[in-house]
Design a protein around this motif. Structure first.
Motif, PDB file in Angstrom:
ATOM      1  N   SER A 231      -4.508  17.568  -0.606  1.00 23.66           N
ATOM      2  CA  SER A 231      -3.479  16.828  -1.334  1.00 23.66           C
ATOM      3  C   SER A 231      -2.935  15.673  -0.508  1.00 23.66           C
ATOM      4  O   SER A 231      -2.709  14.573  -1.030  1.00 23.66           O
ATOM      5  N   LEU A 232      -2.723  15.895   0.785  1.00 25.16           N
ATOM      6  CA  LEU A 232      -2.230  14.824   1.654  1.00 25.16           C
ATOM      7  C   LEU A 232      -3.236  13.681   1.751  1.00 25.16           C
ATOM      8  O   LEU A 232      -2.847  12.504   1.734  1.00 25.16           O
ATOM      9  N   ARG A 233      -4.515  14.002   1.827  1.00 24.06           N
ATOM     10  CA  ARG A 233      -5.548  12.962   1.853  1.00 24.06           C
ATOM     11  C   ARG A 233      -5.543  12.166   0.548  1.00 24.06           C
ATOM     12  O   ARG A 233      -5.621  10.934   0.553  1.00 24.06           O
ATOM     13  N   GLU A 234      -5.447  12.869  -0.570  1.00 23.98           N
ATOM     14  CA  GLU A 234      -5.405  12.190  -1.866  1.00 23.98           C
ATOM     15  C   GLU A 234      -4.182  11.290  -1.982  1.00 23.98           C
ATOM     16  O   GLU A 234      -4.270  10.164  -2.486  1.00 23.98           O
TER      17      GLU A 234
ATOM     18  N   LEU B  88      -0.052  -3.746  -5.086  1.00 20.66           N
ATOM     19  CA  LEU B  88       1.240  -4.422  -5.032  1.00 20.66           C
ATOM     20  C   LEU B  88       1.151  -5.721  -4.237  1.00 20.66           C
ATOM     21  O   LEU B  88       1.695  -6.749  -4.643  1.00 20.66           O
ATOM     22  N   ARG B  89       0.443  -5.677  -3.135  1.00 20.04           N
ATOM     23  CA  ARG B  89       0.245  -6.875  -2.308  1.00 20.04           C
ATOM     24  C   ARG B  89      -0.504  -7.958  -3.126  1.00 20.04           C
ATOM     25  O   ARG B  89      -0.110  -9.126  -3.112  1.00 20.04           O
TER      26      ARG B  89
ATOM     27  N   GLU C 145      -1.715   6.032  -2.013  1.00 21.20           N
ATOM     28  CA  GLU C 145      -0.713   5.140  -1.432  1.00 21.20           C
ATOM     29  C   GLU C 145      -1.344   3.828  -0.974  1.00 21.20           C
ATOM     30  O   GLU C 145      -0.805   2.750  -1.226  1.00 21.20           O
ATOM     31  N   ARG C 146      -2.488   3.912  -0.316  1.00 21.17           N
ATOM     32  CA  ARG C 146      -3.187   2.697   0.140  1.00 21.17           C
ATOM     33  C   ARG C 146      -3.547   1.802  -1.050  1.00 21.17           C
ATOM     34  O   ARG C 146      -3.358   0.584  -1.008  1.00 21.17           O
TER      35      ARG C 146
END
Length: 136
Positions: free
Chosen positions: A115-118, A130-131, A123-124
């Motif tokens: 889950s943290l990897r996903e 957004l950028r 997020e990336r």
């Protein structure tokens, strides 16, 4: 002045307040374990008197809860000490329960890592999107 010989440790007793303070639990928690028959303090009128056996059992109950055992399993493990095949059977059963609990926690840890990897990947992507949106 006379010197008193200290009483053996097994004759020491505790009040519910002393055990609650020592183990950092509420009186209600201790009474709940008593209602379930996991501990059996002596009753002197309305006062509960806890003996070494109760204190040890409370310690084992709380340790079992900390590592995730349900009360039914904790009861079975603790009660096995007094039944056949006694301590050896208790330890063999406990080892099996430890293996099961460890496997469950390892599965959960893997799920959390996945889950943290996903989340990191998502997020990336969101930051990149957004950028791109703010620079056009």
């Amino acid at each position: 002045m006379t010197t008193r010989t200290p009483a053996p440790a097994t004759s020491r007793t505790w009040s519910i307040a002393e055990l609650a303070d020592e183990f950092e639990v509420t009186h209600r928690t201790i009474r709940h374990y008593e209602e379930l028959g996991l501990i059996e303090p002596e009753r002197r009128g309305t006062v509960r008197v806890f003996h070494a056996r109760d204190r040890i059992r409370l310690s084992l109950i709380l340790r079992g809860k900390r590592i995730g055992f349900p009360l039914t399993e904790i009861r079975k493990i603790i009660d096995m000490y007094d039944e056949q095949p006694g301590e050896a059977g208790q330890l063999a059963y406990l080892l099996a329960q430890i293996a099961d609990r460890r496997a469950d926690l390892e599965r959960r840890r893997q799920d959390i890592e996945d889950s943290l990897r996903e989340l990191a990947t998502l997020e990336r992507r969101c930051r990149a999107d957004l950028r791109d949106l703010t620079h056009t």
